[in-house]
Design an enzyme around this catalytic site. Structure first.
Site, PDB file in Angstrom:
ATOM      1  N   GLY A  99       0.794  -1.222   0.000  1.00  0.00           N
ATOM      2  CA  GLY A  99       0.000   0.000   0.000  1.00  0.00           C
ATOM      3  C   GLY A  99       0.823   1.267   0.000  1.00  0.00           C
ATOM      4  N   ARG A 158      -4.777 -10.649  -2.577  1.00  0.00           N
ATOM      5  CA  ARG A 158      -6.094 -10.114  -2.212  1.00  0.00           C
ATOM      6  C   ARG A 158      -6.672  -9.387  -3.414  1.00  0.00           C
ATOM      7  NH1 ARG A 158      -4.705  -4.814  -2.160  1.00  0.00           N
ATOM      8  NH2 ARG A 158      -2.676  -4.243  -1.298  1.00  0.00           N
TER       9      ARG A 158
END
Length: 634
Positions: free
Chosen positions: A166, A293
Site C-alpha cells: 500500500g 487479495r
C-alpha cells in the site's frame, strides 16, 4: 464444495459496500462491522446485519481477529471476506478463520506467507525463472551492512519493508549520507504498520512503469489472467489513477507479462484473486510483488472484461470450478479509475479532515464506488480515500473525457480533496500521450500546480458563494434593488464585493474595478459567455479545475487571531511519533523538528527559519489537532 449463504465483511467503507453489492446479486446475506465514529456510515445500513466494534484502537477493532471471528460465528456466517488492507493479507487471521470452521475468502495461509514476504517471494521468482530487480534481501539487518550493500548497488536505491504494501514502509534514497536516516524512518513505519521492521534493498529504476496483472485461480487447477492495469500515476508510492489497457504494451510484451503471471500462480498452486505487480523498464519487466487479495483498482478490470471479480472470489472460496476458459476473457474498450482522497495536493498532499457535506451525482458512463454519504465525517483514524470514480470508453480518449465530466459532477463538498488535481493530470499532454511513469507527479510538479486565477473565475467563485447561502435570494430576485456587501480573502488578497440581482437569472458582481453580469443556470454559472462549473471545498472552490482559495471575512482580526504567528505548528491532526530536537538546540531552516503520523502516513515538520529551540510543546505519542504549535524558536 461448501455453500456460502452469509458473509461477514471484515472491513469498512467503500470495499464493504462493494462486497455487499455482489453478495446481494447472488442472494448471499451480509454482516458488517462499525466503530463508534462509523455509526452513521452506509456500511452499517446496507448490510443485512451490522455489529458494533468497541474500542478506540485498530487492535481493538478491525485488527482484533478473535472478536471478528466470534461475531461471524455468533451471527451464523459461513465465510469472512477481508476486503483489502487490515487483515486481508494476514496469514494468522486466514488460519484462525479456517480453524473456526469458517471459509476465508482468499488464499491459503501458506500463499499469504510466501508471497507476502518480499524476500521469500523474490527467492521463489528466481527459482522459477521470473525476472527480479537486482538488490539485497538477506537476513542480516545490520544498518551498516545494509548501507554497504546500497553503496555497492549505486544510488538511487529503494528501501522496502519486507512485509509492506500500500505504498507504506518505502523510502527512495538518493545518496549514501541519507541512507541511515531514511532506513531508521522506514523501519519505524514498517514496525508500526506491519509489525515487522525487516527491509530489503533494491536498485531503484529511474523511469519505471508500474504494470500489474490481475489473476484468479480456483481450487481445481484453473489459473486465469484478466490482463493488465497501468498504475504508474502515484503519489507517496500510492496509486491515484489506474487504467487498462496500458499504452506501453504491445501484443508480444503483454503476452510475456501475462504468461509470467500465470507461471507464478501455477507454480504455487494459488487459490483466489491476486495481483502480480511488475516494474516495466523499456521492454524489460521485473517482478515487484504479489498482492494476495483484491486490489483497490479492480473495477477497471471489471469494466473491460465484464467479469465480477468479487463473484469469482466467492466461487473459488466455495470450492467450485470456473466455467470459462482463458479465451473467454477479453479486453473491450478502455477504463480509467481515479481515487478521491481527502487531502490537499497543493500542500504536499497533506491529509484533510472534515464533514462531507455533498458528494454529487454520477453522470451516465461513470461508476462511483464510495463508502460515504452526505453528512458523514472524514477523520484521521482511517485511510483518507473517500471514493473511486471509474469510467469506460470505446477508446482511451472517450474514457478520459467521461472522467473529466464525471469529476466535475462529483464535488465532494465540505473538505479539501484531490478532485481538481486529478483533472489537471488527465488534461496534461504527457498523460494524454500515455507517457506515464511512477515519477510523473514529481516530474510535472510545476505543470500540475494550480493555474493563475483570472477575474472571471473570481467572479464565478464569489457568485457561487453568495448564491449558496443567501437566505434573501428570492427577495433580491423580485426587487432587483437590494444590495449586499461582503468581504473576502481570495488567494491571499483582501477584497470587497457587492452583489445585486438584475432580472430573473442574472447577478451583478463588483469587486476592485471589475463588474460582471453572472448568468445563473442549473448546471453552471456563465461569466462573459463562458460556463463555470464550481466545486466547493473547505475554504476553497474548484472553478473549471482551477483552485481558488476564498474565505469570507465576518470581522477583521489580528494576525495572532488568525494563527499567522505560529509558523512551527502541526500541519494536520495526528500523532507525534518522534521529537528530533531538544530545548537549547540551534536549528537552521529546513532542519527536521518533529515526525507526525496521520491517516497512515508520516510527515516531518521542518524549521521554517533559523533559530534556537526555546521549548518543545508536545510529547512523543501525543495525539494533537491541526494548527497546534509544536516548537518555540527564539
Amino acid at each position: 464444495m461448501k455453500e456460502i449463504n452469509k458473509v461477514l465483511i471484515a472491513n469498512r467503507a467503500e470495499i464493504a459496500l462493494r462486497v455487499i453489492k455482489t453478495c446481494r446479486n447472488l442472494g448471499i446475506k451480509t454482516v458488517t462491522l462499525y466503530t463508534f465514529e462509523e455509526r452513521n456510515l452506509p456500511q452499517r445500513e446496507f448490510a443485512d446485519e451490522s455489529y458494533y466494534l468497541e474500542g478506540n484502537l485498530l487492535s481493538d477493532t478491525y485488527l482484533n481477529m478473535d472478536k471478528i471471528i466470534q461475531i461471524a460465528k455468533d451471527s451464523g456466517c459461513d465465510a469472512i471476506h477481508p476486503g483489502y488492507g487490515f487483515l486481508s493479507e494476514n496469514a494468522e487471521f486466514s488460519q484462525k478463520v479456517t480453524d473456526a470452521g469458517l471459509i476465508f475468502i482468499g488464499p491459503t495461509p501458506e500463499h499469504i506467507i510466501l508471497m507476502g514476504d518480499k524476500k521469500g517471494s523474490k527467492d521463489k521468482m528466481i527459482e522459477i525463472g521470473v525476472p527480479v530487480i537486482p538488490g539485497y534481501n538477506g537476513e542480516n539487518q545490520d544498518p551498516e551492512l545494509l548501507k554497504s550493500q546500497a553503496d555497492k548497488m549505486g544510488y538511487p536505491v529503494l528501501i522496502k519493508a519486507s512485509a509492506g504494501g500500500g505504498g507504506k514502509g518505502m523510502r527512495i534514497v538518493e545518496s549514501s549520507q541519507d541512507f541511515l536516516a531514511e532506513l531508521e524512518s522506514c523501519k519505524r513505519e514498517a514496525l508500526s504498520s506491519f509489525g515487522s521492521d525487516i527491509v530489503l534493498i533494491e536498485k531503484f529504476i529511474t523511469s519505471p512503469r508500474h504494470i500489474e496483472i490481475q489473476v484468479v485461480s480456483d481450487t481445481h487447477g484453473n489459473h486465469f489472467h484478466f490482463f493488465e492495469r497501468e498504475c504508474s500515476i502515484q503519489r507517496r508510492h500510492q496509486k491515484i489513477i489506474e487504467e487498462t489497457p496500458s499504452l506501453a504494451l504491445g501484443d508480444e510484451l503483454r503476452k510475456a507479462m501475462t504468461d509470467a503471471a500465470i507461471k507464478i500462480t501455477k507454480s504455487i498452486n494459488y487459490h483466489g484473486a491476486g495481483t502480480i505487480e511488475l516494474i516495466l523498464d523499456g521492454n524489460e519487466f521485473y517482478f515487484l510483488e504479489m498482492n494476495t487479495r483484491l486490489q483497490v483498482e479492480h473495477p477497471v478490470t471489471e469494466m473491460v472484461t465484464g467479469f465480477d471479480l468479487v463473484e469469482l472470489q466467492l466461487i473459488a472460496a466455495s470450492g467450485k470450478a470456473f466455467d470459462f476458459t482463458q479465451d473467454d476473457i477479453r479486453q473491450v474498450g478502455h477504463a480509467i479509475e481515479c481515487r478521491i482522497y481527502a487531502e490537499d495536493p497543493d500542500n504536499d498532499f497533506m491529509p484533510a479532515i472534515g464533514r462531507l457535506e455533498y458528494i454529487g451525482d454520477a453522470i451516465d458512463g461513470v461508476r462511483l464506488d464510495t463508502g460515504y454519504k452526505n453528512g458523514n465525517s472524514i477523520t484521521v483514524n482511517f485511510d483518507p480515500m473517500i471514493a473511486k470514480v471509474i469510467t469506460w470508453g470505446a477508446d482511451r480518449d472517450e474514457a478520459i473525457g467521461t472522467m473529466i465530466a464525471g469529476l466535475n459532477h462529483l464535488p465532494f463538498e465540505g473538505l479539501t480533496t484531490n478532485n481538481d488535481y486529478l483533472v489537471r493530470i488527465l488534461k496534461h499532454d504527457a498523460f494524454l500521450k500515455g507517457d506515464t511513469y511512477t515519477h510523473f507527479v514529481k516530474t510535472y510538479e510545476e505543470d500540475l500546480a494550480p493555474a493563475e486565477v483570472y477575474a472571471e473565475e473570481i467572479a464565478a467563485t464569489l457568485a457561487h458563494d453568495f448564491l449558496r447561502d443567501n437566505i434573501l435570494f428570492d427577495s433580491f430576485r423580485m426587487s432587483g434593488e437590494a444590495l449586499e456587501t461582503r468581504h473576502y480573502i481570495v488567494d491571499g488578497n483582501e477584497l470587497t464585493a457587492t452583489f445585486k440581482f438584475s432580472g430573473v437569472s442574472s447577478l451583478i458582481v463588483r469587486f476592485f474595478d471589475f463588474t460582471f453580469a453572472v448568468d445563473i443556470e442549473e448546471d453552471a454559472l456563465w461569466v462573459n459567455d463562458v460556463p463555470f462549473h464550481i466545486l466547493t471545498q473547505k475554504n476553497a472552490y474548484i472553478v473549471n479545475s482551477k483552485r481558488v482559495e476564498a474565505k469570507r471575512l465576518v470581522a477583521k482580526r489580528s494576525g495572532a487571531a488568525t494563527g499567522e504567528a505560529g509558523d512551527m505548528s502541526s500541519p494536520m491532526p495526528g500523532k507525534v511519533l518522534k521529537v528530533l530536537v531538544e530545548a537549547g538546540q540551534s536549528v537552521s531552516v529546513g532542519d527536521a523538528l518533529i515526525v507526525m503520523e496521520a491517516m497512515k502516513m508520516e510527515h516531518t515538520v521542518k524549521a521554517s527559519r533559523d533559530g534556537k529551540v526555546d521549548a518543545i510543546l508536545v510529547n512523543e505519542g501525543q495525539t494533537i489537532d491541526g494548527g497546534v504549535e509544536l516548537v518555540e524558536l527564539a
